[in-house]
Design a protein around this motif. Structure first.
Motif, mmCIF file in Angstrom:
data_model
loop_
_atom_site.group_PDB
_atom_site.id
_atom_site.type_symbol
_atom_site.label_atom_id
_atom_site.label_comp_id
_atom_site.label_asym_id
_atom_site.label_seq_id
_atom_site.Cartn_x
_atom_site.Cartn_y
_atom_site.Cartn_z
ATOM 1 N N THR A 193 9.657 23.981 -6.440
ATOM 2 C CA THR A 193 9.312 24.422 -7.791
ATOM 3 C C THR A 193 9.819 23.388 -8.789
ATOM 4 N N LEU A 194 8.972 22.995 -9.724
ATOM 5 C CA LEU A 194 9.397 22.094 -10.791
ATOM 6 C C LEU A 194 10.057 22.920 -11.881
ATOM 7 N N VAL A 195 11.305 22.591 -12.204
ATOM 8 C CA VAL A 195 12.087 23.346 -13.177
ATOM 9 C C VAL A 195 12.073 22.653 -14.533
ATOM 10 N N GLU A 196 12.198 21.342 -14.515
ATOM 11 C CA GLU A 196 12.318 20.573 -15.756
ATOM 12 C C GLU A 196 11.647 19.226 -15.565
ATOM 13 N N VAL B 240 1.772 19.415 -8.012
ATOM 14 C CA VAL B 240 2.124 18.425 -6.991
ATOM 15 C C VAL B 240 3.442 18.826 -6.313
ATOM 16 N N VAL B 241 4.406 19.249 -7.118
ATOM 17 C CA VAL B 241 5.707 19.666 -6.582
ATOM 18 C C VAL B 241 5.531 20.920 -5.721
ATOM 19 N N ALA B 242 4.703 21.855 -6.152
ATOM 20 C CA ALA B 242 4.447 23.080 -5.378
ATOM 21 C C ALA B 242 3.796 22.748 -4.034
ATOM 22 N N ASP B 243 2.888 21.777 -4.032
ATOM 23 C CA ASP B 243 2.253 21.359 -2.782
ATOM 24 C C ASP B 243 3.260 20.772 -1.803
ATOM 25 N N SER B 244 4.380 20.269 -2.331
ATOM 26 C CA SER B 244 5.448 19.721 -1.492
ATOM 27 C C SER B 244 6.421 20.806 -1.031
ATOM 28 N N HIS C 272 8.105 10.750 -3.772
ATOM 29 C CA HIS C 272 6.956 10.036 -3.203
ATOM 30 C C HIS C 272 5.636 10.723 -3.537
ATOM 31 N N ALA C 273 5.639 12.030 -3.655
ATOM 32 C CA ALA C 273 4.418 12.755 -3.999
ATOM 33 C C ALA C 273 4.116 12.692 -5.494
ATOM 34 N N LEU C 274 5.166 12.746 -6.306
ATOM 35 C CA LEU C 274 5.008 12.845 -7.757
ATOM 36 C C LEU C 274 4.765 11.502 -8.443
ATOM 37 N N GLN C 275 5.343 10.446 -7.938
ATOM 38 C CA GLN C 275 5.238 9.142 -8.601
ATOM 39 C C GLN C 275 3.791 8.682 -8.803
ATOM 40 N N PRO C 276 2.928 8.718 -7.790
ATOM 41 C CA PRO C 276 1.539 8.282 -8.025
ATOM 42 C C PRO C 276 0.824 9.128 -9.087
ATOM 43 N N LYS C 277 1.100 10.422 -9.114
ATOM 44 C CA LYS C 277 0.484 11.309 -10.101
ATOM 45 C C LYS C 277 0.904 10.916 -11.511
ATOM 46 N N LEU C 278 2.197 10.663 -11.700
ATOM 47 C CA LEU C 278 2.700 10.281 -13.023
ATOM 48 C C LEU C 278 2.210 8.904 -13.445
ATOM 49 N N ILE D 75 5.000 21.705 -22.121
ATOM 50 C CA ILE D 75 5.650 20.406 -21.917
ATOM 51 C C ILE D 75 4.592 19.445 -21.378
ATOM 52 N N PRO D 76 4.426 18.268 -22.026
ATOM 53 C CA PRO D 76 3.384 17.335 -21.593
ATOM 54 C C PRO D 76 3.468 17.001 -20.100
ATOM 55 N N HIS D 77 2.351 17.129 -19.404
ATOM 56 C CA HIS D 77 2.162 16.808 -17.992
ATOM 57 C C HIS D 77 2.889 17.754 -17.037
ATOM 58 N N PHE D 78 3.534 18.796 -17.557
ATOM 59 C CA PHE D 78 4.288 19.696 -16.687
ATOM 60 C C PHE D 78 3.360 20.407 -15.698
ATOM 61 N N LYS D 79 2.269 20.936 -16.193
ATOM 62 C CA LYS D 79 1.364 21.718 -15.348
ATOM 63 C C LYS D 79 0.836 20.883 -14.182
ATOM 64 N N GLU D 80 0.400 19.660 -14.475
ATOM 65 C CA GLU D 80 -0.138 18.788 -13.429
ATOM 66 C C GLU D 80 0.935 18.434 -12.401
#
Length: 155
Positions: free
Chosen positions: A25-28, A18-22, A63-69, A9-14
């Motif tokens: 777990t990112l599910v979807e 970030v979600v794991a650092d918070s 807040h953690a994921l938005q800048p990355k995306l 899934i595009p950008h899922f790994k990246e």
């Protein structure tokens, strides 16, 4: 049920890192361009299957994921609409790869071979099958091809 590796899934790994650092777990992850904007939906789960996700958890991940995306998509904050949410109490598992995100969680699966629900706690999963710890039969491995649908058990 189909198994689609989450890493495809595009950008899922990246985003998953970030979600794991918070602490989650990112599910979807869904990224959908629409009318010059980008609509993003991220579903997160607790690493502890006994804990639920709350509004504060979603806000922390947002807040953690938005800048990355924003950086990954080359967009500005005004160009994205982002929602971070929990899987919900009665989630239907859409992709067999999600089973690995919910190890330790109670689910039920509709097994086409027995034409009935099999209830158990997810013990493990791989690209071919999920293994449930059931009260009646002990550990039971079920191939994804034999699963018509799967849902959380809401107590």
């Amino acid at each position: 049920m189909n198994y689609i590796s989450l890493d495809t899934i595009p950008h899922f790994k990246e985003c998953a890192s970030v979600v794991a650092d918070s602490g989650f777990t990112l599910v979807e992850l869904q990224i959908v361009p629409q009318s010059g904007m980008v609509r993003i939906t991220a579903v997160i789960a607790s690493k502890d299957p006994s804990k639920d996700i709350g509004v504060a958890d979603c806000s922390k991940v947002h807040h953690a994921l938005q800048p990355k995306l924003i950086a990954l998509l080359g967009k500005s904050e005004d160009d994205i609409i982002m929602e971070v949410c929990s899987p919900g109490l009665e989630r239907n598992i859409k992709n067999a790869a999600e089973f690995s995100c919910f190890v330790g969680r109670e689910i039920r699966v509709w097994d086409k071979n027995v034409s009935d629900w099999i209830r158990g706690k997810i013990k493990s999963s791989d690209s071919e099958q999920v293994t449930l710890e059931t009260e009646a039969d002990g550990d039971k491995a079920i191939a994804y091809n034999d699963i018509a649908k799967a849902k959380f058990i809401h107590l």
